[in-house]
Design a protein around this motif. Sequence first.
Motif, PDB file in Angstrom:
ATOM      1  N   GLU A 153      40.143  37.325  47.012  1.00 38.63           N
ATOM      2  CA  GLU A 153      41.599  37.512  47.013  1.00 38.63           C
ATOM      3  C   GLU A 153      41.978  38.769  47.791  1.00 38.63           C
ATOM      4  O   GLU A 153      42.986  38.786  48.501  1.00 38.63           O
ATOM      5  CB  GLU A 153      42.123  37.583  45.582  1.00 38.63           C
ATOM      6  CG  GLU A 153      42.029  36.268  44.848  1.00 38.63           C
ATOM      7  CD  GLU A 153      42.267  36.390  43.347  1.00 38.63           C
ATOM      8  OE1 GLU A 153      42.721  35.384  42.773  1.00 38.63           O
ATOM      9  OE2 GLU A 153      42.014  37.457  42.767  1.00 38.63           O
ATOM     10  N   LEU A 154      41.168  39.817  47.655  1.00 38.90           N
ATOM     11  CA  LEU A 154      41.461  41.059  48.389  1.00 38.90           C
ATOM     12  C   LEU A 154      41.374  40.864  49.903  1.00 38.90           C
ATOM     13  O   LEU A 154      42.065  41.544  50.652  1.00 38.90           O
ATOM     14  CB  LEU A 154      40.495  42.168  47.972  1.00 38.90           C
ATOM     15  CG  LEU A 154      40.904  43.000  46.778  1.00 38.90           C
ATOM     16  CD1 LEU A 154      39.800  43.960  46.376  1.00 38.90           C
ATOM     17  CD2 LEU A 154      42.187  43.757  47.042  1.00 38.90           C
ATOM     18  N   LYS A 155      40.525  39.952  50.351  1.00 41.08           N
ATOM     19  CA  LYS A 155      40.429  39.690  51.792  1.00 41.08           C
ATOM     20  C   LYS A 155      41.753  39.167  52.339  1.00 41.08           C
ATOM     21  O   LYS A 155      42.042  39.331  53.520  1.00 41.08           O
ATOM     22  CB  LYS A 155      39.312  38.692  52.079  1.00 41.08           C
ATOM     23  CG  LYS A 155      37.921  39.293  51.965  1.00 41.08           C
ATOM     24  CD  LYS A 155      36.835  38.261  52.163  1.00 41.08           C
ATOM     25  CE  LYS A 155      36.948  37.546  53.468  1.00 41.08           C
ATOM     26  NZ  LYS A 155      35.905  36.524  53.657  1.00 41.08           N
ATOM     27  N   GLY A 156      42.578  38.544  51.481  1.00 41.64           N
ATOM     28  CA  GLY A 156      43.854  37.978  51.909  1.00 41.64           C
ATOM     29  C   GLY A 156      45.003  38.969  51.970  1.00 41.64           C
ATOM     30  O   GLY A 156      46.141  38.584  52.197  1.00 41.64           O
ATOM     31  N   LYS A 157      44.752  40.268  51.747  1.00 45.19           N
ATOM     32  CA  LYS A 157      45.762  41.323  51.802  1.00 45.19           C
ATOM     33  C   LYS A 157      46.952  41.018  50.880  1.00 45.19           C
ATOM     34  O   LYS A 157      48.098  40.926  51.309  1.00 45.19           O
ATOM     35  CB  LYS A 157      46.236  41.530  53.242  1.00 45.19           C
ATOM     36  CG  LYS A 157      47.055  42.782  53.470  1.00 45.19           C
ATOM     37  CD  LYS A 157      47.451  42.901  54.935  1.00 45.19           C
ATOM     38  CE  LYS A 157      48.409  44.030  55.164  1.00 45.19           C
ATOM     39  NZ  LYS A 157      48.864  44.084  56.549  1.00 45.19           N
ATOM     40  N   PRO A 158      46.669  40.888  49.570  1.00 44.04           N
ATOM     41  CA  PRO A 158      47.751  40.556  48.632  1.00 44.04           C
ATOM     42  C   PRO A 158      48.728  41.715  48.434  1.00 44.04           C
ATOM     43  O   PRO A 158      48.378  42.884  48.624  1.00 44.04           O
ATOM     44  CB  PRO A 158      46.988  40.270  47.328  1.00 44.04           C
ATOM     45  CG  PRO A 158      45.769  41.124  47.428  1.00 44.04           C
ATOM     46  CD  PRO A 158      45.387  41.098  48.889  1.00 44.04           C
ATOM     47  N   ASN A 207      50.505  46.712  49.960  1.00 42.43           N
ATOM     48  CA  ASN A 207      49.381  45.779  49.978  1.00 42.43           C
ATOM     49  C   ASN A 207      48.054  46.519  49.862  1.00 42.43           C
ATOM     50  O   ASN A 207      47.982  47.721  50.108  1.00 42.43           O
ATOM     51  CB  ASN A 207      49.348  44.979  51.286  1.00 42.43           C
ATOM     52  CG  ASN A 207      50.601  44.222  51.540  1.00 42.43           C
ATOM     53  OD1 ASN A 207      51.560  44.789  52.044  1.00 42.43           O
ATOM     54  ND2 ASN A 207      50.629  42.961  51.208  1.00 42.43           N
ATOM     55  N   SER A 223      43.686  45.570  50.759  1.00 39.61           N
ATOM     56  CA  SER A 223      42.766  44.561  51.285  1.00 39.61           C
ATOM     57  C   SER A 223      41.362  45.126  51.396  1.00 39.61           C
ATOM     58  O   SER A 223      41.154  46.335  51.355  1.00 39.61           O
ATOM     59  CB  SER A 223      43.219  44.034  52.652  1.00 39.61           C
ATOM     60  OG  SER A 223      42.952  44.980  53.653  1.00 39.61           O
ATOM     61  N   THR A 258      41.369  49.105  51.961  1.00 39.11           N
ATOM     62  CA  THR A 258      42.524  49.663  52.653  1.00 39.11           C
ATOM     63  C   THR A 258      43.801  49.435  51.864  1.00 39.11           C
ATOM     64  O   THR A 258      44.044  48.330  51.385  1.00 39.11           O
ATOM     65  CB  THR A 258      42.679  49.018  54.051  1.00 39.11           C
ATOM     66  OG1 THR A 258      41.433  49.143  54.764  1.00 39.11           O
ATOM     67  CG2 THR A 258      43.789  49.662  54.850  1.00 39.11           C
ATOM     68  N   THR A 265      37.970  44.629  53.948  1.00 34.33           N
ATOM     69  CA  THR A 265      37.375  44.091  55.161  1.00 34.33           C
ATOM     70  C   THR A 265      35.866  44.183  54.993  1.00 34.33           C
ATOM     71  O   THR A 265      35.325  45.282  54.848  1.00 34.33           O
ATOM     72  CB  THR A 265      37.810  44.893  56.406  1.00 34.33           C
ATOM     73  OG1 THR A 265      39.232  44.889  56.481  1.00 34.33           O
ATOM     74  CG2 THR A 265      37.214  44.315  57.674  1.00 34.33           C
ATOM     75  N   TYR A 323      48.022  49.626  52.151  1.00 34.04           N
ATOM     76  CA  TYR A 323      49.043  49.535  53.195  1.00 34.04           C
ATOM     77  C   TYR A 323      50.396  49.949  52.644  1.00 34.04           C
ATOM     78  O   TYR A 323      50.728  49.660  51.509  1.00 34.04           O
ATOM     79  CB  TYR A 323      49.168  48.099  53.712  1.00 34.04           C
ATOM     80  CG  TYR A 323      47.910  47.572  54.356  1.00 34.04           C
ATOM     81  CD1 TYR A 323      47.696  47.711  55.724  1.00 34.04           C
ATOM     82  CD2 TYR A 323      46.938  46.949  53.589  1.00 34.04           C
ATOM     83  CE1 TYR A 323      46.548  47.232  56.321  1.00 34.04           C
ATOM     84  CE2 TYR A 323      45.777  46.460  54.184  1.00 34.04           C
ATOM     85  CZ  TYR A 323      45.593  46.614  55.537  1.00 34.04           C
ATOM     86  OH  TYR A 323      44.453  46.134  56.127  1.00 34.04           O
ATOM     87  N   GLU A 339      32.578  36.830  46.825  1.00 39.81           N
ATOM     88  CA  GLU A 339      34.019  36.614  46.943  1.00 39.81           C
ATOM     89  C   GLU A 339      34.609  36.040  45.662  1.00 39.81           C
ATOM     90  O   GLU A 339      35.746  36.330  45.319  1.00 39.81           O
ATOM     91  CB  GLU A 339      34.342  35.697  48.126  1.00 39.81           C
ATOM     92  CG  GLU A 339      34.186  36.378  49.460  1.00 39.81           C
ATOM     93  CD  GLU A 339      34.533  35.488  50.638  1.00 39.81           C
ATOM     94  OE1 GLU A 339      34.955  34.316  50.423  1.00 39.81           O
ATOM     95  OE2 GLU A 339      34.383  35.950  51.776  1.00 39.81           O
TER      96      GLU A 339
END
Length: 196
Positions: A139-144, A95, A97, A190, A99, A192, A117
């Motif tokens: 979309e990146l805020k949603g941790k795709p 993932n 994201s 970030t 922040t 993941y 956004e």
Amino acid sequence: MKKRHLAVVLGAALFSSGFGGTTYSDFYSEASSAGNKIEMGTLKISAYEELPEPLFFSFPEGPYEGDGYWKPGKKSAEKYFAVQNDGSVNAVMKNVSITIHSISGAEDNEAARKSLEENLTFLITDRSGKKVFNGTLGELKGKPGLLHQRTLSPKGSAQQYNREQYKIVATLSHDAGNEVQGARTDFDLTLYAGQE
């Protein structure tokens, strides 16, 4: 009736004593494996290279030229963010994201946030050029999940891939309007990983 009852009791007694040719045993045995130990592996990724560091900034810092002021239609220079597996088990890059810590300086910071956004896009590719993310800040805020996941082998492993370098390009769409004038945003990007 008494005879029939006696015959059933006698039949059950003969059957349970093994008279019918079948025997039942109460013997049993077991084997054990002693001294067992389980050691947990570790899953740990870290940044090993960030060029420039931080990736996005407006004006010169150290040896790097900044991005300057942003405006609708602006596309950033290529940025590079590399991660490595410092753990002891395979790590799958899963993932990404963003922040957002703050948006300030605009006439209406909430309107600026909404516009960023929707209109600030990020294209992230891996070292082979495959897209792992192509979408908006929102979309990146949603941790795709990443479109292309790569497995990184443990540090010190005989496997050849324990690092991955990502190329990141940001673009502010021409659809961004006056609401973003003067806005400043501070954010973390970030990546993941999870176990294989």
